[in-house]
Design a protein around this motif. Structure first.
Motif, PDB file in Angstrom:
ATOM      1  N   GLY A  47      -8.674 -10.223  -6.403  1.00 20.25           N
ATOM      2  CA  GLY A  47      -8.349 -11.429  -6.013  1.00 20.25           C
ATOM      3  C   GLY A  47      -6.985 -11.854  -6.671  1.00 20.25           C
ATOM      4  N   ALA A  48      -6.113 -12.137  -5.890  1.00 20.93           N
ATOM      5  CA  ALA A  48      -4.705 -12.636  -6.245  1.00 20.93           C
ATOM      6  C   ALA A  48      -4.509 -14.236  -6.064  1.00 20.93           C
ATOM      7  N   ARG A 153       7.932  -8.728 -13.299  1.00 20.26           N
ATOM      8  CA  ARG A 153       7.183  -8.616 -14.630  1.00 20.26           C
ATOM      9  C   ARG A 153       6.237  -7.337 -14.630  1.00 20.26           C
ATOM     10  N   GLY A 154       6.492  -6.480 -13.594  1.00 18.75           N
ATOM     11  CA  GLY A 154       5.696  -5.438 -13.394  1.00 18.75           C
ATOM     12  C   GLY A 154       4.278  -5.462 -13.131  1.00 18.75           C
ATOM     13  N   LEU A 155       3.830  -6.537 -12.248  1.00 22.51           N
ATOM     14  CA  LEU A 155       2.676  -6.959 -11.750  1.00 22.51           C
ATOM     15  C   LEU A 155       2.329  -6.442 -10.438  1.00 22.51           C
ATOM     16  N   GLU A 156       1.439  -5.313 -10.389  1.00 23.62           N
ATOM     17  CA  GLU A 156       1.228  -4.848  -9.077  1.00 23.62           C
ATOM     18  C   GLU A 156       0.278  -5.395  -8.227  1.00 23.62           C
ATOM     19  N   VAL A 157       0.749  -6.071  -7.210  1.00 19.39           N
ATOM     20  CA  VAL A 157      -0.406  -6.832  -6.364  1.00 19.39           C
ATOM     21  C   VAL A 157      -0.480  -6.090  -4.913  1.00 19.39           C
ATOM     22  N   ILE A 158      -1.630  -5.516  -4.633  1.00 25.08           N
ATOM     23  CA  ILE A 158      -1.761  -4.872  -3.215  1.00 25.08           C
ATOM     24  C   ILE A 158      -2.602  -5.879  -2.259  1.00 25.08           C
ATOM     25  N   TYR A 159      -1.601  -6.466  -1.330  1.00 24.44           N
ATOM     26  CA  TYR A 159      -2.332  -7.390  -0.545  1.00 24.44           C
ATOM     27  C   TYR A 159      -2.999  -6.709   0.904  1.00 24.44           C
ATOM     28  N   GLU A 160      -3.790  -7.506   1.466  1.00 24.22           N
ATOM     29  CA  GLU A 160      -4.335  -6.844   3.021  1.00 24.22           C
ATOM     30  C   GLU A 160      -5.262  -6.000   2.774  1.00 24.22           C
TER      31      GLU A 160
END
Length: 427
Positions: A47-48, A153-160
């Motif tokens: 969850g993002a 900030r190097g936060l990896e978020v993978i959407y869809e």
């Protein structure tokens, strides 16, 4: 980073292990040495929304590696109209991250709010009573601030990501599978944190024999209107009127958010803009109505109200934050702020685990978080009962509301209790 025996890459030669904190190298190793397109991380966040992004940023700031999976697109996440009142805990977490520049510049500090009953306004002066205030700053804007900072900030978020499924959460080596672009992917982690809302998969991964649900569904919903008009009052007004509940809120000095309670059978199409403005004017009272500016709706929706708590909030290597574990009626402005306090506890527990090999805070997470959750649930429930007319209530219940409001109006102690809860209990 120390690689625990449960880590899927423990078979890799020891000289390579110190480099596993590098996300790109870990993905390369997983693909080329393990023969599968896995991603390995310390914490996988589902969850993002604001809770997931906030937790991800807090972990990355302390060198804890994580990846965030989100079912929707970034634009969809930002399109959701949600809360706008921030407690101190939420503001302090943004300050801790150094992501509070817009919040400080555009947020509106509110020293008080009002309870209305007919023609009377009872002002709760939070600043004078408890020395604190809340900040009006839309959840959408807070989410945007967190989202905009993720790459830097190097936060990896993978959407869809579709078909997100949690596996082996009872073990020390859980993993998550998901489908993206028609291909199945896998994330191996030490912990999974579910920030995926009431309908997400995380809570469902806890066996029914382990978890318990506590719920109170309310017999009405809130019909809300968002409009680019100045607010009718510089502070919020919660109104208990013979015609029903109303709330005058705001997102900025030029954007207002208003609500009325309606039966669950009502539909948005039943309410034209003019009808809704007329109803708001009647319920909020003559003083507020005299300063109300009407305008076309940017958004109208009806949200059902419920109180819900799931316990425990941790099972094995899975932790729950925010709406995945609890829902509050919006009367007390607690939804986003409760999620933020969960994130505060979860982030500190996980940081202590990875930096100091200390498992005590992780073990205590559920009890610690639930203690604050239940107090906030109590406040939201009691304010909802006080300010709404329930269909099953009769003359006695109405007299109790009148007596309670009279007591609040004349008692500094009662006002202090309300102020203390509204600004947010300590974490």
């Amino acid at each position: 980073m120390l690689v625990r025996r449960s880590c899927p890459v423990c078979t890799i030669s020891r000289p390579l292990r110190p480099f596993l904190s590098c996300r790109i190298l870990r993905k390369y190793i997983a693909t080329n040495f393990l023969g599968r397109a896995n991603l390995m991380t310390q914490v996988c966040i589902i969850g993002a929304g604001p809770a997931g992004l906030l937790l991800g940023h807090l972990l990355r700031a302390e060198g804890v590696d994580c990846v965030v999976l989100e079912r929707r697109t970034p634009d969809y996440v930002l399109s959701r109209i949600r809360a706008g009142v921030l407690e101190r805990v939420t503001v302090e977490l943004m300050e801790r991250l150094g992501l509070d520049q817009r919040l400080k510049a555009e947020g509106l500090a509110h020293d008080g709010f009002n309870l209305a009953d007919g023609e009377r306004l009872i002002r709760i002066d939070m600043q004078e009573l408890v020395g604190q205030h809340v900040v009006v700053y839309g959840q959408t804007e807070l989410t945007r601030d967190l989202m905009d900072a993720r790459e830097e900030r190097g936060l990896e978020v993978i959407y869809e990501t579709e078909d997100v499924t949690l596996h082996d959460v009872e073990s020390d080596s859980p993993h998550v599978t998901y489908v993206k672009d028609g291909k199945e992917h896998r994330v191996d982690a030490r912990f999974i944190v579910g920030c995926d809302g009431f309908y997400g998969p995380s809570r469902k991964a806890i066996p029914a024999s382990v978890g318990q649900e506590f719920e109170r569904a309310y017999p009405f919903g809130w019909l809300g209107i968002l409009a680019d008009v100045p607010p009718c009052n510089h502070e919020l007004i919660y109104a208990n009127h013979a015609r029903g509940f109303a709330l005058a809120s705001q997102r900025s000095s030029t954007r207002s958010r208003y609500y009325v309670d309606v039966p669950l059978t009502d539909k948005v199409e039943d309410w034209s803009d003019d009808r809704l403005w007329d109803e708001l004017a009647a319920r909020l009272g003559p003083e507020a109505a005299a300063h109300m500016t009407r305008g076309p709706a940017l958004e109208k929706s009806i949200a059902p109200l419920r109180s819900f708590v799931f316990a425990p909030m941790r099972h094995g290597s899975l932790m729950l934050c925010g709406d995945s574990a609890h829902i509050v009626p919006p009367t007390g402005a607690k939804g986003l702020n409760l999620a933020a306090s969960d994130v505060h506890y979860a982030a500190d527990a996980l940081i202590r685990f990875f930096q100091k090999n200390d498992n005590d805070a992780v073990s205590a997470y559920s009890d610690t978080a639930l203690s604050r959750v239940w107090k906030s649930e109590r406040f939201s429930w009691s304010l909802t009962k006080l300010m709404h007319r329930f269909p099953e209530d009769g003359d006695f219940e109405r007299k109790m509301q009148v007596a309670e409001l009279d007591y609040i109006a004349s008692s500094r102690a009662a006002q202090t209790s309300i102020a203390e809860n509204y600004v947010g209990l300590p974490v």
